[in-house]
Scaffold this active site. Structure first.
Site, PDB file in Angstrom:
ATOM      1  N   HIS A  24      -2.987 -41.502 -38.953  1.00 58.03           N
ATOM      2  CA  HIS A  24      -2.764 -40.151 -39.493  1.00 58.03           C
ATOM      3  C   HIS A  24      -4.149 -39.793 -40.094  1.00 58.03           C
ATOM      4  O   HIS A  24      -4.515 -39.882 -40.858  1.00 58.03           O
ATOM      5  CB  HIS A  24      -1.907 -40.397 -40.506  1.00 58.03           C
ATOM      6  CG  HIS A  24      -0.537 -40.495 -40.049  1.00 58.03           C
ATOM      7  ND1 HIS A  24       0.466 -39.619 -39.353  1.00 58.03           N
ATOM      8  CD2 HIS A  24       0.275 -41.685 -40.121  1.00 58.03           C
ATOM      9  CE1 HIS A  24       1.457 -40.249 -38.873  1.00 58.03           C
ATOM     10  NE2 HIS A  24       1.517 -41.807 -39.560  1.00 58.03           N
ATOM     11  N   HIS A  29      -0.381 -42.360 -31.812  1.00 60.74           N
ATOM     12  CA  HIS A  29       0.493 -43.562 -31.705  1.00 60.74           C
ATOM     13  C   HIS A  29       0.155 -44.386 -30.526  1.00 60.74           C
ATOM     14  O   HIS A  29      -0.336 -43.824 -29.357  1.00 60.74           O
ATOM     15  CB  HIS A  29       1.740 -43.359 -32.048  1.00 60.74           C
ATOM     16  CG  HIS A  29       2.550 -44.593 -31.392  1.00 60.74           C
ATOM     17  ND1 HIS A  29       3.515 -44.365 -30.218  1.00 60.74           N
ATOM     18  CD2 HIS A  29       3.046 -45.782 -32.110  1.00 60.74           C
ATOM     19  CE1 HIS A  29       4.061 -45.644 -30.111  1.00 60.74           C
ATOM     20  NE2 HIS A  29       4.051 -46.375 -31.106  1.00 60.74           N
ATOM     21  N   GLY A  60      14.983 -58.152 -39.164  1.00 59.03           N
ATOM     22  CA  GLY A  60      14.722 -58.627 -40.381  1.00 59.03           C
ATOM     23  C   GLY A  60      13.098 -58.975 -40.522  1.00 59.03           C
ATOM     24  O   GLY A  60      12.648 -59.904 -40.881  1.00 59.03           O
TER      25      GLY A  60
END
EC number: 1.3.3.3
Length: 302
Positions: free
Chosen positions: A98, A108, A260
């Site tokens: 950014h 990206h 997770g």
């Protein structure tokens, strides 16, 4: 199937990208090496590198991760239901830059390898990745350069890959609720195994290696362009779209959070400043309006 060779390539790619970006910015990436405890449902380790508050990068992160789990999360089996219940090994490099200057586009890039395993069956592997550009103020020559570099990276592996992966990118990085693209696209691929392991791995490397030639010349040319509060305000507004996409649609973000994964590393793609304005519309004929009319609609850039 040499996953150690994939890991070695990914670590080297992270090194090369952070070295080049640091040289242009003048700042230093902080390295955060992490390891998941063996008792957690997601095991493995990684290396997150982040630069915040730089001259070029207001926030830039390049993350490497190598994780394993006993059961694929829903985001990974949505398109491959036959793999439900398998264990997995996943490794990749993912970055989002950014920039501070609104005339430098956000970028990206991601390359990854995935192996789904089951004790009574052969492993199922595939590669994924791509790169895409999100300008705030569009320049046709920048968009063409970025897409031509992507096309060149894929050309040795078949002329049909670039148009196929470009279309995939246009379809993927689209905010359905806004009915607009996130940026001007690039290339995107997933579940790719059709060239065999070695050749598919080579293609993934070609995509990863093309990132610096695709983005760095644009950053070098635009980062000294003068800007003011108007441009920064529009940049922050458009960054809101980036947040919406990453939290609602992005498969990598959803996979990481559902399995997770490490939240700090997964969410390093978030912009440092973003805002939302109710039903804001650009002034007709303005440079901000040109983004919507001339750049966000999908088109041929090469």
């Amino acid at each position: 199937m040499d996953t150690q060779a994939v890991r070695a390539y990914l670590l080297d790619l992270q090194d090369r990208i952070t070295t080049a970006a640091s040289a242009l910015d003048g700042g230093t990436f902080v390295t955060d090496a992490w390891e998941k405890p063996p008792t957690e449902r997601l095991r493995g380790s990684g290396r997150t590198r982040i630069l915040e508050g730089g001259a070029l990068l207001e926030r830039g992160g390049v993350g490497f991760s190598h994780v394993m789990g006993d059961t694929l999360p829903p985001s990974a089996t949505a398109n491959r239901p036959e793999l439900a219940g398998r264990g997995f090994e996943a490794m990749g490099v993912s970055l989002v830059f950014h920039p501070r200057n609104p005339y430098v586009p956000t970028v990206h890039m991601n390359v990854r390898c995935f192996v789904a395993v089951r004790s009574d069956a052969a492993p199922v592997w595939w590669f994924g990745g791509g790169m895409d550009l999100t300008p705030y103020y569009g320049f046709t020559e920048d968009a063409s350069h970025f897409h031509r570099t992507c096309q060149g990276a894929l050309a040795p592996y078949g002329d049909e890959l670039y148009p196929r992966f470009k279309q995939w990118c246009d379809d993927y990085f689209y905010l359905k609720h806004r009915k607009e693209a996130r940026g001007i696209g690039g290339i995107f691929f997933d579940d790719f195994a059709e060239l065999g392991f070695e050749r598919s791995f080579e293609m993934m490397r070609s995509v990863g290696d093309a990132f610096l030639p695709a983005w760095l010349p644009i950053a070098e040319q635009r980062h000294a362009t003068a800007y003011g509060e108007r441009e920064r305000a529009f940049q922050a507004y458009r960054r809101g779209r980036y947040v919406e996409f990453n939290l609602v649609f992005d498969r990598g973000t959803l996979f990481g959070l559902q399995s997770g994964g490490r939240a700090e590393s997964i969410l390093m793609s978030m912009p440092p400043v973003a805002n939302w304005r109710y039903d804001w519309q650009p002034e007709p004929g303005s440079p901000e309006a040109a983004l919507y009319t001339d750049f966000l609609p999908a088109r041929d850039w090469v």
